[in-house]
Design a protein around this motif. Structure first.
Motif, PDB file in Angstrom:
ATOM      1  N   ASP A  52      -2.015   3.485   0.763  1.00 41.26           N
ATOM      2  CA  ASP A  52      -3.462   3.367   0.946  1.00 41.26           C
ATOM      3  C   ASP A  52      -3.800   2.013   1.545  1.00 41.26           C
ATOM      4  N   THR A  79      -7.610  -3.146  -0.490  1.00 32.39           N
ATOM      5  CA  THR A  79      -8.999  -3.192  -0.952  1.00 32.39           C
ATOM      6  C   THR A  79      -9.366  -4.638  -1.276  1.00 32.39           C
ATOM      7  N   GLY A 115      -3.539  -1.162  -2.092  1.00 32.64           N
ATOM      8  CA  GLY A 115      -4.188   0.131  -2.258  1.00 32.64           C
ATOM      9  C   GLY A 115      -3.712   0.805  -3.532  1.00 32.64           C
ATOM     10  N   ALA A 156      -2.923   4.053  -4.095  1.00 29.63           N
ATOM     11  CA  ALA A 156      -2.027   5.211  -4.024  1.00 29.63           C
ATOM     12  C   ALA A 156      -1.192   5.142  -2.748  1.00 29.63           C
ATOM     13  N   GLY A 157      -0.405   6.176  -2.528  1.00 30.53           N
ATOM     14  CA  GLY A 157       0.359   6.280  -1.296  1.00 30.53           C
ATOM     15  C   GLY A 157       1.675   5.550  -1.303  1.00 30.53           C
ATOM     16  N   SER A 199      -1.048   1.875   6.870  1.00 32.91           N
ATOM     17  CA  SER A 199      -2.318   2.433   6.404  1.00 32.91           C
ATOM     18  C   SER A 199      -3.412   2.198   7.437  1.00 32.91           C
TER      19      SER A 199
END
Length: 80
Positions: free
Chosen positions: A2, A5, A23, A25-26, A78
């Motif tokens: 992700d 952030t 992030g 997830a991912g 991402s």
């Protein structure tokens, strides 16, 4: 992974400091790509790979810069 952030960037005394959170997830990021451009969405000034969630650059010339960061791992990069 992700996208990162909580991206924050500021200049103080000619030093650029940029921080972010991984992030949620991912899969975990193995590195991050910091991009700087002269216009939104561009990376014509810099495209640097770092492994930490913090980037410091000095000296930063006067001007307006558009910054973004992408997470990457073996699966790819991402969105910014």
């Amino acid at each position: 992974p992700d996208a990162p952030t909580n991206v924050v960037a500021f200049v103080s005394g000619g030093t650029l400091t940029m921080t972010w959170s991984p992030g949620a997830a991912g899969g975990p990021a193995t590195s991050y790509v910091v991009e700087a451009g002269s216009t939104g969405g561009a990376s014509d000034i810099a495209n640097l790979t770092v492994t930490a969630t913090r980037f410091v650059f000095n000296p930063v010339p006067n001007g307006v810069y558009f910054l973004r960061v992408r997470a990457q791992n073996a699966a790819g990069a991402s969105m910014p």
